[in-house]
Design a protein around this motif. Structure first.
Motif, mmCIF file in Angstrom:
data_model
loop_
_atom_site.group_PDB
_atom_site.id
_atom_site.type_symbol
_atom_site.label_atom_id
_atom_site.label_comp_id
_atom_site.label_asym_id
_atom_site.label_seq_id
_atom_site.Cartn_x
_atom_site.Cartn_y
_atom_site.Cartn_z
ATOM 1 N N SER A 1 40.579 41.821 39.800
ATOM 2 C CA SER A 1 40.757 40.594 39.025
ATOM 3 C C SER A 1 42.217 40.165 38.998
ATOM 4 C CB SER A 1 40.231 40.781 37.602
ATOM 5 O OG SER A 1 40.951 41.790 36.921
ATOM 6 N N ILE B 1 40.849 33.041 38.620
ATOM 7 C CA ILE B 1 40.039 33.486 37.488
ATOM 8 C C ILE B 1 40.881 33.362 36.218
ATOM 9 C CG2 ILE B 1 38.566 35.323 36.577
ATOM 10 C CD1 ILE B 1 38.567 36.590 39.349
ATOM 11 N N LEU C 1 32.858 35.828 38.833
ATOM 12 C CA LEU C 1 33.968 35.308 38.050
ATOM 13 C C LEU C 1 34.663 34.148 38.761
ATOM 14 C CD1 LEU C 1 35.577 38.607 36.713
ATOM 15 C CD2 LEU C 1 34.382 36.887 35.367
ATOM 16 N N ARG C 2 34.789 34.239 40.069
ATOM 17 C CA ARG C 2 35.460 33.184 40.839
ATOM 18 C C ARG C 2 34.626 31.917 40.927
ATOM 19 N NH1 ARG C 2 37.391 35.625 46.433
ATOM 20 N NH2 ARG C 2 38.421 33.595 46.563
#
Length: 373
Positions: free
Chosen positions: A323, A330, A61-62
């Motif tokens: 997250s 993100i 995701l990053r």
């Protein structure tokens, strides 16, 4: 590929009176999965493995700005009904009704459509049939089909390999269509209305009305219901309408949404690869030395499913916490479409697609003969 002639559907149906008995304490979905995982003897969940896989999800995701595809339920947008498609609910009902036993035994060639195996292959086959002018979403059509018609609709990329359990698929599709025609004006939309647009009520209606959705077995003296196929259908319908902003009446709490990872039998291999799951030596030896299918409701099958679902639940909890820590890095976290269970399911399904050959060689694989997922 030739399948044996015995029908898993017919055998299971003959036990229907026992299956839906109310004489047992019944545990549903998440409660059932927790109960199974706590009593499991040959399958175990490893918290360190969960942290390791969580780190991979967060890193992805990053490092990737284009992650919208991970929030598109099960990565199948191109094969799904388009916006404002009046056939959508009936289309998804047929798709999920046929969503079971899509893998052949280990070592045998897998059924594929346009090169896609398993669930995505099924999605492509249904879309292809509709594009060819076959109203596969309409019970007036599919209750009159022959088995040969269905075989053609679900044809694979070559004549060598066909979809597993075609006789069961044909029988099930005809029976659900007859129920829709007899009781629900020939449309699954009426089932949704009868359930008052409520996800829990729709889950119960699917269980009560359609035998192929009665995903129930006995474990440690209790009835357990995991509802994998029914939950996949409900989440499909909910997400389709959420995505296109048509209807907000589905009261599905996304924070409590369970994984629907069992749309693909290979997902436990990913969990094994990351040591999220561990099998006993006995179970590993069995899978290495035999390709005999596990039966729906067997202890081994229930332990794998229950532990996998709880592992996925724990993974979702970890991803949700992590997250938030990286919220600035993100941006997806703050968007309307961010949904952790869908994100996690898609990430795992993506690994099965891109690492299929490696996983099949390195990790134990089990084939399940079942019409319930």
């Amino acid at each position: 590929m030739a399948e044996d002639n015995s029908s898993a559907y017919d055998v299971k149906e003959s036990l229907e009176a026992e299956i839906i008995s109310s004489d047992y304490d019944v545990k549903e979905s998440l409660e059932a999965a927790k109960f199974i995982s706590e009593k499991a003897q040959d399958v175990h969940i490893d918290q360190e493995g969960i942290k390791k896989l969580t780190a991979h999800v967060i890193t992805y995701l990053r490092e990737n700005t284009d992650v919208y595809k991970l929030t598109n339920h099960c990565r199948r947008h191109a094969t799904y009904p388009s916006e404002n498609d009046s056939r959508a609910i009936n289309w998804l009902f047929v798709l999920q009704t046929l969503n079971f036993a899509l893998c052949n035994r280990k070592g045998r060639k897998q059924w594929a459509v346009d090169g896609a195996k398993g669930y995505i292959g099924l999605c492509i086959a249904i879309k292809r049939a509709i594009d060819e002018g076959k109203p596969i979403w309409d019970p007036n059509y599919y209750t009159k089909m022959t088995q040969s018609d269905l075989e053609y609709i679900l044809r694979g990329d070559d004549d060598e390999t066909s979809i597993p359990l075609i006789q069961e698929r044909f029988t099930i599709l005809r029976k659900v269509g007859e129920i829709l025609l007899d009781k629900y004006d020939g449309t699954f939309v009426e089932c949704v209305k009868a359930a008052e647009y409520d996800a829990d009520k729709l889950l119960k209606l699917l269980f009560d009305e359609f035998e192929s959705y009665r995903d129930e077995a006995e474990f440690e003296g209790l009835k357990v219901r995991l509802h994998s196929k029914a939950m996949s259908l409900i989440i499909d319908i909910w997400y389709y309408y959420k995505l296109h902003k048509f209807n907000n009446r589905f009261r599905l709490d996304t924070q409590k949404m369970m994984s629907t990872m069992f749309m693909d039998y290979r997902t436990p291999q990913v969990l094994l690869h990351f040591k999220v799951l561990r099998y006993s030596e006995m179970l590993v030896t069995r899978f290495e030395n035999s390709d005999e299918p596990l039966q729906h409701g067997s202890r081994e099958e229930l332990e794998i499913r229950g532990c996998s679902l709880i592992a996925a639940q724990k993974l979702c909890e970890e991803v949700r916490r992590e997250s938030k820590r990286y919220g600035k890095e993100i941006p997806l976290v703050k968007t309307r479409v961010f949904n952790v269970p869908i994100l996690v399911d898609n990430y795992i399904l993506g690994l099965t697609a891109y690492s299929h050959e490696e996983l099949m060689k390195r990790e134990p694989f089990h084939y399940v003969r079942s019409v319930y997922y």
